[in-house]
Design a protein around this motif. Structure first.
Motif, mmCIF file in Angstrom:
data_model
loop_
_atom_site.group_PDB
_atom_site.id
_atom_site.type_symbol
_atom_site.label_atom_id
_atom_site.label_comp_id
_atom_site.label_asym_id
_atom_site.label_seq_id
_atom_site.Cartn_x
_atom_site.Cartn_y
_atom_site.Cartn_z
ATOM 1 N N LEU A 124 -2.070 2.645 -9.200
ATOM 2 C CA LEU A 124 -1.696 1.234 -9.216
ATOM 3 C C LEU A 124 -0.537 1.008 -10.184
ATOM 4 N N LYS A 125 0.512 0.369 -9.700
ATOM 5 C CA LYS A 125 1.647 -0.036 -10.535
ATOM 6 C C LYS A 125 1.809 -1.538 -10.404
ATOM 7 N N LYS A 162 -7.076 2.285 -6.766
ATOM 8 C CA LYS A 162 -6.324 1.683 -5.665
ATOM 9 C C LYS A 162 -4.882 2.184 -5.708
ATOM 10 N N LYS A 163 -4.376 2.536 -4.548
ATOM 11 C CA LYS A 163 -3.006 3.036 -4.445
ATOM 12 C C LYS A 163 -2.118 1.905 -3.970
ATOM 13 N N LEU A 164 -1.711 1.064 -4.931
ATOM 14 C CA LEU A 164 -0.954 -0.141 -4.632
ATOM 15 C C LEU A 164 0.190 -0.307 -5.613
ATOM 16 N N ASP A 165 1.201 -1.015 -5.158
ATOM 17 C CA ASP A 165 2.207 -1.603 -6.035
ATOM 18 C C ASP A 165 2.017 -3.103 -5.919
ATOM 19 N N ILE A 166 1.870 -3.797 -7.052
ATOM 20 C CA ILE A 166 1.664 -5.241 -7.007
ATOM 21 C C ILE A 166 2.675 -5.949 -7.898
ATOM 22 N N ASN A 219 0.853 -1.194 0.000
ATOM 23 C CA ASN A 219 0.000 0.000 0.000
ATOM 24 C C ASN A 219 0.882 1.234 0.000
ATOM 25 N N LYS A 220 0.393 2.276 -0.647
ATOM 26 C CA LYS A 220 1.122 3.544 -0.638
ATOM 27 C C LYS A 220 0.126 4.679 -0.502
ATOM 28 N N ASP A 221 0.612 5.840 -0.133
ATOM 29 C CA ASP A 221 -0.267 6.969 0.173
ATOM 30 C C ASP A 221 -0.702 7.747 -1.062
#
Length: 108
Positions: free
Chosen positions: A40-41, A77-81, A34-36
């Protein structure tokens, strides 16, 4: 136009995987962070145990199309996956793999 949604650097992969937060299914293991801020990356990884380079690149193209089609749905969504593909991916068809990845991203 440059695609800024892709994670390519090894140190970025390792940083996300080292967080040890993941969800899995028959075909995928998805590590996430999760990031602030941002968006989405994603990064895709296919291990050498799955097959030769031609097969691995084919699998990456298929997974990339699945992620690209889901990107519009989950762009808020503020995510890196990091999507790691398992051997069972080859035994299932496109729609089943799509549903599995969709369910994983929905639960994040």
């Amino acid at each position: 136009m440059k695609n800024v949604n892709i994670i390519k650097k090894n140190h970025e992969f390792q940083k996300i995987i080292s967080m040890k937060t993941y969800k899995n299914s028959k075909s995928f293991v998805v590590y996430y962070r999760n990031k602030d801020d941002g968006f989405l990356k994603y990064g895709i990884s296919v291990g050498k145990k799955i097959g030769n380079a031609v097969l691995r690149n084919y699998i990456k193209r298929v997974v990339r199309t699945i992620v690209f089609s889901l990107l519009e749905k989950y762009k808020q969504k503020k995510l890196d996956i990091i999507v790691i593909v398992k051997n069972k991916f080859l035994g299932l068809d496109y729609n089943e793999n799509y549903k599995q990845l969709d369910n994983i991203l929905l639960s994040l």
